[in-house]
Design an enzyme around this catalytic site. Sequence first.
Site, PDB file in Angstrom:
ATOM      1  N   ASN A  12       0.841  -1.204   0.000  1.00 48.45           N
ATOM      2  CA  ASN A  12       0.000   0.000   0.000  1.00 48.45           C
ATOM      3  C   ASN A  12       0.867   1.242   0.000  1.00 48.45           C
ATOM      4  O   ASN A  12       1.975   1.221   0.535  1.00 48.45           O
ATOM      5  CB  ASN A  12      -0.851   0.091   1.285  1.00 48.45           C
ATOM      6  CG  ASN A  12      -1.828  -1.051   1.428  1.00 48.45           C
ATOM      7  OD1 ASN A  12      -2.309  -1.600   0.446  1.00 48.45           O
ATOM      8  ND2 ASN A  12      -2.125  -1.411   2.661  1.00 48.45           N
ATOM      9  N   MET A  13       0.343   2.326  -0.547  1.00 45.76           N
ATOM     10  CA  MET A  13       0.951   3.633  -0.298  1.00 45.76           C
ATOM     11  C   MET A  13       0.263   4.193   0.939  1.00 45.76           C
ATOM     12  O   MET A  13      -0.964   4.241   0.992  1.00 45.76           O
ATOM     13  CB  MET A  13       0.752   4.551  -1.516  1.00 45.76           C
ATOM     14  CG  MET A  13       1.394   5.902  -1.371  1.00 45.76           C
ATOM     15  SD  MET A  13       3.156   5.868  -0.924  1.00 45.76           S
ATOM     16  CE  MET A  13       3.940   5.400  -2.450  1.00 45.76           C
ATOM     17  N   ASN A  44       5.573  -4.353   4.523  1.00 46.15           N
ATOM     18  CA  ASN A  44       6.281  -3.983   5.760  1.00 46.15           C
ATOM     19  C   ASN A  44       6.969  -5.200   6.387  1.00 46.15           C
ATOM     20  O   ASN A  44       8.107  -5.124   6.856  1.00 46.15           O
ATOM     21  CB  ASN A  44       5.307  -3.407   6.795  1.00 46.15           C
ATOM     22  CG  ASN A  44       4.717  -2.076   6.377  1.00 46.15           C
ATOM     23  OD1 ASN A  44       5.160  -1.475   5.414  1.00 46.15           O
ATOM     24  ND2 ASN A  44       3.692  -1.624   7.093  1.00 46.15           N
ATOM     25  N   GLU A 140      -4.617  -8.801   4.079  1.00 46.75           N
ATOM     26  CA  GLU A 140      -4.962  -7.659   3.208  1.00 46.75           C
ATOM     27  C   GLU A 140      -5.052  -8.068   1.742  1.00 46.75           C
ATOM     28  O   GLU A 140      -5.077  -7.213   0.862  1.00 46.75           O
ATOM     29  CB  GLU A 140      -3.958  -6.518   3.403  1.00 46.75           C
ATOM     30  CG  GLU A 140      -4.183  -5.781   4.708  1.00 46.75           C
ATOM     31  CD  GLU A 140      -3.312  -4.555   4.908  1.00 46.75           C
ATOM     32  OE1 GLU A 140      -3.711  -3.685   5.677  1.00 46.75           O
ATOM     33  OE2 GLU A 140      -2.216  -4.489   4.301  1.00 46.75           O
ATOM     34  N   THR A 248       2.849   2.761  13.861  1.00 47.15           N
ATOM     35  CA  THR A 248       2.469   2.122  12.592  1.00 47.15           C
ATOM     36  C   THR A 248       3.498   1.051  12.237  1.00 47.15           C
ATOM     37  O   THR A 248       4.693   1.330  12.203  1.00 47.15           O
ATOM     38  CB  THR A 248       2.429   3.164  11.444  1.00 47.15           C
ATOM     39  OG1 THR A 248       1.699   4.291  11.881  1.00 47.15           O
ATOM     40  CG2 THR A 248       1.824   2.565  10.192  1.00 47.15           C
ATOM     41  N   GLY A 251       3.302  -4.226  14.639  1.00 45.59           N
ATOM     42  CA  GLY A 251       2.947  -5.645  14.463  1.00 45.59           C
ATOM     43  C   GLY A 251       3.707  -6.250  13.288  1.00 45.59           C
ATOM     44  O   GLY A 251       4.137  -7.410  13.337  1.00 45.59           O
ATOM     45  N   ASP A 252       3.889  -5.471  12.237  1.00 47.72           N
ATOM     46  CA  ASP A 252       4.603  -5.988  11.052  1.00 47.72           C
ATOM     47  C   ASP A 252       6.062  -6.271  11.389  1.00 47.72           C
ATOM     48  O   ASP A 252       6.624  -7.284  10.946  1.00 47.72           O
ATOM     49  CB  ASP A 252       4.525  -4.975   9.906  1.00 47.72           C
ATOM     50  CG  ASP A 252       3.084  -4.709   9.499  1.00 47.72           C
ATOM     51  OD1 ASP A 252       2.257  -5.632   9.647  1.00 47.72           O
ATOM     52  OD2 ASP A 252       2.785  -3.596   9.045  1.00 47.72           O
ATOM     53  N   ASN A 276      10.224  -9.116  19.694  1.00 41.32           N
ATOM     54  CA  ASN A 276       9.810  -8.031  20.595  1.00 41.32           C
ATOM     55  C   ASN A 276      10.784  -6.853  20.507  1.00 41.32           C
ATOM     56  O   ASN A 276      10.385  -5.698  20.536  1.00 41.32           O
ATOM     57  CB  ASN A 276       9.837  -8.527  22.048  1.00 41.32           C
ATOM     58  CG  ASN A 276       8.452  -8.835  22.562  1.00 41.32           C
ATOM     59  OD1 ASN A 276       7.475  -8.545  21.899  1.00 41.32           O
ATOM     60  ND2 ASN A 276       8.386  -9.412  23.741  1.00 41.32           N
ATOM     61  N   GLY A 287       6.820   6.349  10.455  1.00 40.19           N
ATOM     62  CA  GLY A 287       6.544   5.518   9.273  1.00 40.19           C
ATOM     63  C   GLY A 287       6.738   4.047   9.577  1.00 40.19           C
ATOM     64  O   GLY A 287       7.509   3.677  10.471  1.00 40.19           O
TER      65      GLY A 287
END
Length: 316
Positions: A12-13, A44, A140, A248, A251-252, A276, A287
């Site tokens: 995604n952008m 990501n 996604e 953001t 999680g990735d 972790n 970002g």
Amino acid sequence: MRPKITVIGSLNMDLVVKTIKFPDDGETILGENVEYFSGGKGANQAVAASRLGADVSMIGAVGDDVYGNKLKESLNKDKIDTSSVKSASGETSGLAFIFVSKTENRIVVVPGANFNCTKDDIDLHQDKIRDSDIVLLQMEIPLETVSYAASIAKKFNKTVILNPAPAQKLPDDLLKNVDILTPNETELQLLTNNESKNIDFNDQMDLLLRKGVKYVITTVGAKGVLYKSYQQEMRALPGFDVPVVDTTGAGDSFNGGLAYALGKGVEFTEAILFANKVAALSVCKAGGQPGMPTLDEVKEFDSKLEKLLNKEDIKL
Ligand code: RIB
């Protein structure tokens, strides 16, 4: 030995709007600024694993618009093989509208071309799956594609990690092909029909383990993770207290770090601890992708942790 990881998922952008607070219903507020970052949970996670030192291939789809090439180019800069990322003609690339305040983020994703990643693409690029140690999936791209990819990965006896984000209910025939499921708290509630929050973590994770998942790792933000395998006690690992700039992609980075460590053959609990640390470092920069740390940065973080521990020992 560099672990081989295939990530099957979204690009995604990200349009990131920094704001002091989130608008209420019917309210208009002024944001501080807007920035554009390459993102998408799939991309990501691919960047996270590659920066740590994995050989990463990505299977996915972008649009034939201005963002399509940029999304692929930024992955190429991170040495990710994008030869299996197709350009879907007449489609717009996935877009994510991200509102970031001091402590949290809210994201709306318009999947666009990501939903053109189909079972046919998995068939076409089976060799990538066959040649990898770990297959990393998120939600996604179409559920049907995710389920099919997991079944092909299992056919080749690969370790399948599914990050069930964004949250949606998952069919049993997908769960039975998942080795490691990594929901956050909200996703865990939804996966186990526990919207009323009346069942505890242990029982919720057991519900998923009974469906054939081998390990459930529930990420609980800065607090750390809870994890469990079938008929074993639930265990916890704490997170790290770091100066947060932007959550953001936290999680990735966790999932990319976990895939890297397991692909390297690191023991399960150690691999979670490593992931972790990767997640903690990732939230210290703005970002999703820009924040993903290198292996050297994780080692440096480690040495700081050791120093802290030493000081404690001296006081005792
Ligand atoms: O997990 C963060 C990601 O979620 C963002 O990069 C955005 O694209 C959405 O997919």
